[in-house]
Design an enzyme around this catalytic site. Structure first.
Site, mmCIF file in Angstrom:
data_model
loop_
_atom_site.group_PDB
_atom_site.id
_atom_site.type_symbol
_atom_site.label_atom_id
_atom_site.label_comp_id
_atom_site.label_asym_id
_atom_site.label_seq_id
_atom_site.Cartn_x
_atom_site.Cartn_y
_atom_site.Cartn_z
ATOM 1 N N ARG A 106 25.583 73.586 8.861
ATOM 2 C CA ARG A 106 25.963 72.791 9.885
ATOM 3 C C ARG A 106 26.315 71.227 7.865
ATOM 4 N NH1 ARG A 106 22.670 67.680 10.142
ATOM 5 N NH2 ARG A 106 21.001 68.361 10.201
ATOM 6 N N GLU B 121 19.350 63.049 2.931
ATOM 7 C CA GLU B 121 20.277 63.438 1.875
ATOM 8 C C GLU B 121 20.717 61.922 1.858
ATOM 9 O OE1 GLU B 121 21.991 67.086 2.914
ATOM 10 O OE2 GLU B 121 24.278 65.506 2.329
ATOM 11 N N HIS C 98 17.147 72.211 3.819
ATOM 12 C CA HIS C 98 17.457 71.267 3.901
ATOM 13 C C HIS C 98 16.825 71.205 2.341
ATOM 14 C CE1 HIS C 98 17.861 66.945 2.446
ATOM 15 N NE2 HIS C 98 18.202 66.514 4.256
ATOM 16 N N PHE D 270 27.446 60.722 2.909
ATOM 17 C CA PHE D 270 26.808 62.463 2.757
ATOM 18 C C PHE D 270 27.581 63.786 2.330
ATOM 19 C CE2 PHE D 270 23.121 61.554 4.871
ATOM 20 C CZ PHE D 270 22.859 60.046 5.776
ATOM 21 N N LEU E 138 10.569 66.072 5.058
ATOM 22 C CA LEU E 138 12.339 65.494 4.793
ATOM 23 C C LEU E 138 12.110 64.269 4.156
ATOM 24 C CD1 LEU E 138 14.506 66.729 4.902
ATOM 25 C CD2 LEU E 138 15.545 65.813 6.717
ATOM 26 N N GLN F 118 19.490 76.569 7.955
ATOM 27 C CA GLN F 118 19.965 76.003 6.807
ATOM 28 C C GLN F 118 18.412 75.308 6.220
ATOM 29 O OE1 GLN F 118 21.532 71.149 7.455
ATOM 30 N NE2 GLN F 118 23.219 72.340 6.674
ATOM 31 N N HIS G 204 15.095 73.918 7.477
ATOM 32 C CA HIS G 204 15.862 72.510 8.571
ATOM 33 C C HIS G 204 16.470 72.188 9.477
ATOM 34 C CE1 HIS G 204 16.876 67.849 8.643
ATOM 35 N NE2 HIS G 204 18.201 68.297 8.473
ATOM 36 N N ARG H 244 24.816 71.305 1.788
ATOM 37 C CA ARG H 244 23.193 72.023 1.541
ATOM 38 C C ARG H 244 22.803 73.138 1.713
ATOM 39 N NH1 ARG H 244 20.895 68.703 6.950
ATOM 40 N NH2 ARG H 244 21.919 66.384 5.807
HETATM 41 C C1 LIG Z 1 13.358 65.401 9.751
HETATM 42 C C2 LIG Z 1 14.685 65.686 10.371
HETATM 43 C C3 LIG Z 1 15.813 64.503 9.761
HETATM 44 C C4 LIG Z 1 16.878 65.188 10.521
HETATM 45 N N1 LIG Z 1 17.671 63.647 10.061
HETATM 46 C C5 LIG Z 1 18.860 64.018 10.575
HETATM 47 C C6 LIG Z 1 20.280 63.241 10.191
HETATM 48 O O1 LIG Z 1 19.754 62.230 9.656
HETATM 49 N N2 LIG Z 1 21.186 63.131 10.898
HETATM 50 C C7 LIG Z 1 21.121 63.957 11.865
HETATM 51 O O2 LIG Z 1 22.652 64.509 11.966
HETATM 52 N N3 LIG Z 1 20.626 65.332 12.075
HETATM 53 C C8 LIG Z 1 19.410 65.198 11.563
HETATM 54 N N4 LIG Z 1 18.182 66.221 11.893
HETATM 55 C C9 LIG Z 1 18.398 67.109 12.511
HETATM 56 C C10 LIG Z 1 18.810 66.430 13.895
HETATM 57 O O3 LIG Z 1 17.760 65.283 13.994
HETATM 58 C C11 LIG Z 1 17.972 67.234 15.455
HETATM 59 O O4 LIG Z 1 19.269 68.580 15.054
HETATM 60 C C12 LIG Z 1 18.592 66.940 16.396
HETATM 61 O O5 LIG Z 1 17.908 65.701 16.731
HETATM 62 C C13 LIG Z 1 18.055 67.862 17.800
HETATM 63 O O6 LIG Z 1 18.443 67.136 19.209
HETATM 64 P P1 LIG Z 1 17.949 68.305 20.252
HETATM 65 O O7 LIG Z 1 18.153 66.876 21.072
HETATM 66 O O8 LIG Z 1 18.533 69.305 20.541
HETATM 67 O O9 LIG Z 1 16.540 68.658 20.558
HETATM 68 P P2 LIG Z 1 15.283 67.935 19.796
HETATM 69 O O10 LIG Z 1 15.243 66.299 19.797
HETATM 70 O O11 LIG Z 1 14.590 68.296 18.870
HETATM 71 O O12 LIG Z 1 14.192 67.148 21.511
HETATM 72 C C14 LIG Z 1 13.803 68.557 21.837
HETATM 73 C C15 LIG Z 1 13.336 69.041 23.684
HETATM 74 O O13 LIG Z 1 12.580 69.517 24.031
HETATM 75 C C16 LIG Z 1 11.573 69.517 24.626
HETATM 76 N N5 LIG Z 1 10.761 71.199 24.542
HETATM 77 C C17 LIG Z 1 11.313 71.982 23.831
HETATM 78 N N6 LIG Z 1 10.703 72.954 24.082
HETATM 79 C C18 LIG Z 1 10.402 72.852 25.859
HETATM 80 C C19 LIG Z 1 9.482 73.644 26.710
HETATM 81 N N7 LIG Z 1 9.456 74.648 27.259
HETATM 82 N N8 LIG Z 1 9.626 72.754 27.965
HETATM 83 C C20 LIG Z 1 10.243 71.294 27.786
HETATM 84 N N9 LIG Z 1 9.887 70.490 26.872
HETATM 85 C C21 LIG Z 1 10.614 71.919 25.862
HETATM 86 C C22 LIG Z 1 10.835 68.459 23.599
HETATM 87 O O14 LIG Z 1 9.755 67.834 24.526
HETATM 88 C C23 LIG Z 1 11.867 67.509 23.716
HETATM 89 O O15 LIG Z 1 12.010 66.436 24.140
HETATM 90 C C24 LIG Z 1 17.424 65.679 11.116
HETATM 91 C C25 LIG Z 1 16.010 66.705 11.632
HETATM 92 C C26 LIG Z 1 14.767 66.793 11.094
HETATM 93 C C27 LIG Z 1 13.608 67.276 11.213
#
Ligand SMILES: Cc1cc2nc3c(=O)[nH]c(=O)nc-3n(C[C@H](O)[C@H](O)[C@H](O)COP(=O)(O)OP(=O)(O)OC[C@H]3O[C@@H](n4cnc5c(N)ncnc54)[C@H](O)[C@@H]3O)c2cc1C
Length: 586
Positions: free
Chosen positions: A401, A262, A249, A127, A259, A247, A359, A293
Site C-alpha cells: 500500500r 511518514e 512501516h 508522501f 509509529l 506491510q 503496520h 515503504r
Molecule cells: C498508527 C497508525 C497510523 C496510521 N496513519 C495513516 C495515515 O496517515 N494515512 C493512512 O492512509 N493510513 C494510516 N494508517 C492506516 C489506517 O489508519 C487504517 O488502515 C484505517 O484507519 C483502518 O480503518 P478501518 O475503518 O478499516 O478500521 P479501524 O479504524 O481499525 O476500526 C475497526 C473497528 O472495528 C471494531 N471491531 C473490531 N473487531 C470487532 C468485533 N469483534 N466486534 C465489534 N467491533 C469490532 C473496533 O471497535 C473499531 O471500531 C495508520 C495506521 C496506524 C496504526
C-alpha cells in the site's frame, strides 16, 4: 444475575435492515450513507467509536486535488498500481483515485478542519510513492490536519452519524457471523458489560473491523487489532485474499513499534545510517526517503545487516534536525512528542532512532468494487455480506500500500458499501434466524470461561507474535515458513486447552482477549500458508530464496480457504485495464 452465572440460553434479539461491525472510518462512512437514505442501521463496536484505530492515523489522506501543483487522478491511479507492484486490481484503483477527490471535498463540507494553504485551499504535502507525470518526481497529494488526520476524520464522521440518528451499540463484541443456506442472516454479539449474547437479525452485514497487526510482536497497531472480522468470515467459508502481503512501516520507535508517521519524511526528514549517510541514495535514487515503504523497510534492514546500523545497533536514524522548530511544531507536533515521551529524544536537535514496525494488512476479505464479499476465483457474491476498510481486500493496494492510501480507501469503499447496502435492502424483508443461532458460540465461550486448568493465553499470544516477527516479517525463506507452519499448528493445539483467570461475566476482558487469540491464529495461519506457497518476491512479500518478481507464474491473487487440516489455496487473476506490469524503479 450473579457474576459467575452461566451465559443464558435466552438470546436477546434485535432487528435491523443493516448491521455494521466496526466504527472506524469505513464503518462510520457506511453508516452515514445508510442513515441518509433512511435505512434502519445499527453499528456494533467493541471499542467506543472514537477509540477506533482510524483515530491514530497521523499523516494524511490523499486525493489528486492539485492545490499546489498540477495533479491528476490518472497519476494517482498509476502510482497506486506501481506501488502495489502490479498486483492491484486496476478497476478498483481507478475508483479509488477518481472518487478520492469528491470524498475529500465532502469531508471538508462535513466539517473536517484540514490545514490550509495561504489562499484558503486544503493544504497538501508529499508522501512516499506519490508522483507527478507517472513517476517523474514527488508530488504534493496528501491532505492533512497537522499529524492528527485520522482523529479529525473519526470525530467528523461520528458527529455526522449522531446527527443523522445512527444507532450505536458500543462495547458489543461481535463473536459470530450468521450465514446459513448461502445467505447472510446477521451477527451474534457479546455485550462486554454483562456477558449477555445478543442476536442481530439482518440481511445486510458490513465487516469493517480493521487490521490484524497484533499477529506481530513489533507493531504500530493498537491492542484491539486482532482480525476479528477477517477470522469470522474465514471460519464461515469465505476465503482470505492476498494475506501474504503485510506491510512493515519504516519508522517505528525502536523496541515498541509506535509509529512516527511518514509525514516526517514528507516534510523533508532524512534517513541516515551509522555512517551518517543518506543510504536511500543507493536503493531509490529518484524518490530517496519517499520511495514506497516495502523498499525503504528492506533498505533499513540491509543497512543494519551489513553493519551500518547506528553504533552497530539494530536501528538507523530519522533526522529532522534541519527542518527547524517552526515546521516541527506546526506540522509534526504529535509524533515528535512521541519521541520525547518514549525515547527521551528532542527531535528538534537530535536524530531519532527508528526501525521498521508491522503496520498494514494489504490482504483480507475479498470484495468487488461495490464492497460485496466474493467467495471464489469467479468473484461469486455471497448475498448480504459486505466488507470495507483494512479488513477487506478490494485490492487497491495489491502487494504494497502507498502512504495515505488507506484513509482514502476506507472512506471511498466505506461509502460505496453503505450505498450498495441501501440499494440491496430496499424492499426486501428480514431473513429468518434459527432460534438457537447463538448456541454454537455460547458453547465455545462457556468452555473457555469455565475451564478449570490450562495454559495461560498470554503466553501463547506472545509466542505467536515472536514467531511471526522472526519468520514471516520483512524477510522470509522456505525453511523459516515451513517451521512457522509447524509452530502455528502447535500453538493452535495448545490454544484448544488454554484457560483464563477471570470466570466472571462483568467486563471479562480476559475472556475476550482469549477469543481474540483465536482470531489472530487464523490470520497468522492464512498469512503463512499464502507466503509459503508464493515462491517469488513482490511488494511486502520478500522471499530471500526467490528474490525476483515472477509475473509469468505469480501475477495472481491468492485465496486461502479454511479446512479441518492445512488451508487450501486457490488463485484468481489480477484485473489489468490501463497499466501493463513493468519493473519497479524509483
Ligand atoms: C498508527 C497508525 C497510523 C496510521 N496513519 C495513516 C495515515 O496517515 N494515512 C493512512 O492512509 N493510513 C494510516 N494508517 C492506516 C489506517 O489508519 C487504517 O488502515 C484505517 O484507519 C483502518 O480503518 P478501518 O475503518 O478499516 O478500521 P479501524 O479504524 O481499525 O476500526 C475497526 C473497528 O472495528 C471494531 N471491531 C473490531 N473487531 C470487532 C468485533 N469483534 N466486534 C465489534 N467491533 C469490532 C473496533 O471497535 C473499531 O471500531 C495508520 C495506521 C496506524 C496504526
Amino acid at each position: 444475575m450473579t457474576d459467575r452465572q452461566p451465559l443464558s440460553r435466552q438470546m436477546v434479539a434485535h432487528e435491523y435492515e443493516a448491521v455494521i461491525v466496526g466504527a472506524g472510518g469505513a464503518g462510520l462512512y457506511a453508516a452515514l450513507e445508510l442513515a441518509r437514505t433512511g435505512v434502519k442501521t445499527a453499528v456494533l463496536t467493541k471499542l467506543y467509536p472514537t477509540r477506533s484505530h482510524t483515530g491514530a492515523a497521523q499523516g494524511g489522506i490523499c486525493a489528486a486535488l492539485g492545490n499546489h501543483e498540477e495533479d491528476h487522478w490518472e497519476w494517482h491511479m498509476f502510482d497506486t498500481v506501481k506501488g502495489g507492484d502490479y498486483l492491484v486490481d486496476q478497476d478498483a484503483a481507478e475508483v479509488l483515485a477518481r472518487e478520492a477527490i469528491e470524498t475529500v471535498i465532502e469531508l471538508e463540507h462535513l466539517g473536517l478542519p484540514f490545514n490550509r494553504t495561504r489562499d484558503g485551499k486544503i493544504d497538501q504535502r508529499r508522501f512516499g510513492g506519490h508522483t507527478r507525470n507517472y513517476g517523474e518526481a514527488a508530488v504534493r497529494r496528501s491532505c492533512f490536519a497537522a499529524d492528527r488526520t485520522g482523529h479529525m476524520i473519526l470525530q467528523t464522521l461520528y458527529q455526522q452519524c449522531i446527527k443523522h440518528g445512527v444507532r450505536f451499540f458500543d462495547e458489543y463484541h461481535v463473536v459470530d457471523l450468521l450465514i446459513d443456506g448461502g445467505l447472510t442472516r446477521g451477527v451474534v454479539a457479546y455485550r462486554i458489560a454483562d456477558g449477555e449474547l445478543h442476536v442481530f437479525r439482518s440481511g445486510a452485514v458490513l465487516l469493517a473491523t480493521g487490521g490484524f497487526g497484533r499477529i506481530f510482536r513489533i507493531t504500530s497497531n493498537a491492542h484491539a487489532l486482532t482480525g476479528d472480522g477477517v477470522s469470522l468470515a474465514y471460519r464461515r467459508g469465505v476465503p482470505l485474499e492476498d494475506m501474504e502481503f503485510y506491510q512493515f512501516h519504516p519508522t517505528g520507535i525502536v523496541g515498541i513499534g509506535i509509529l512516527l508517521s511518514e509525514a516526517a519524511r514528507g516534510e523533508g526528514g532524512y534517513l541516515r545510517n551509522g555512517d551518517g549517510e543518506r543510504f536511500m541514495e543507493r536503493y531509490a535514487p529518484t524518490l530517496m526517503e519517499l520511495a514506497p515503504r516495502d523498499m525503504v523497510s528492506r533498505a533499513i534492514y540491509m543497512e543494519i545487516r551489513e553493519g551500518r546500523g547506528v553504533e552497530g545497533q539494530d536501528y538507523v536514524h530519522l533526522d529532522l534536525t534541519h527542518l527547524g522548530k517552526e515546521v516541527i511544531d506546526s506540522k509534526l507536533p504529535d509524533i515528535t512528542e512521541f519521541a520525547r515521551v518514549y525515547q527521551g529524544i528532542e527531535p528538534i536537535t537530535q536524530p531519532v532512532p527508528i526501525t521498521p514496525t508491522a503496520h498494514y494488512a494489504m490482504g483480507g476479505v475479498p470484495t468487488d468494487i461495490e464492497a460485496r464479499v466474493v467467495v471464489d476465483e469467479r468473484n461469486t457474491v455471497l448475498p448480504g455480506l459486505y466488507a470495507a476498510g483494512e479488513c477487506a481486500c478490494v485490492s487497491v493496494h495489491g502487494a504494497n500500500r502507498l502512504s495515505t492510501n488507506s484513509l482514502i480507501d476506507i472512506l471511498v469503499f466505506g461509502r460505496r458499501a453503505g450505498l450498495s447496502m441501501a440499494a440491496d435492502v430496499a424492499g426486501t424483508g428480514l431473513p429468518d434466524v434459527a432460534p438457537d443461532a447463538s448456541e454454537p458460540v455460547r458453547e465455545e465461550l462457556e468452555a473457555l470461561r469455565t475451564r478449570a486448568h490450562g495454559e495461560n493465553v498470554a503466553h501463547i499470544r506472545a509466542e505467536l507474535a515472536d514467531a511471526m516477527m522472526e519468520r514471516c516479517g520483512v524477510f522470509r525463506t522456505q525453511e523459516g515458513l515451513d517451521r512457522l507452519t509447524g509452530d502455528i499448528r502447535a500453538l493452535r493445539q495448545r490454544y484448544r486447552s488454554a484457560a483464563i483467570d477471570d470466570r466472571g461475566r462483568v467486563y471479562n476482558t480476559d475472556l475476550l482477549e482469549a477469543r481474540e487469540l483465536g482470531y489472530l491464529l487464523d490470520c497468522a495461519e492464512a498469512t503463512v500458508a499464502a507466503a509459503r506457497a508464493r515462491t517469488e518476491s513482490r511488494g511486502g512479500h520478500y522471499r530471500e530464496d526467490h528474490p525476483e518478481r515472477d509475473d509469468g507464474e505469480w501475477l495472481k491473487h491468492s485465496l486461502v480457504y479454511k479446512t479441518d487440516g492445512d488451508p487450501e489455496i486457490r488463485y484468481k487473476p489480477v484485473t489489468i485495464t490501463r497499466f501493463q506490469p513493468k519493473p519497479r524503479t524509483y
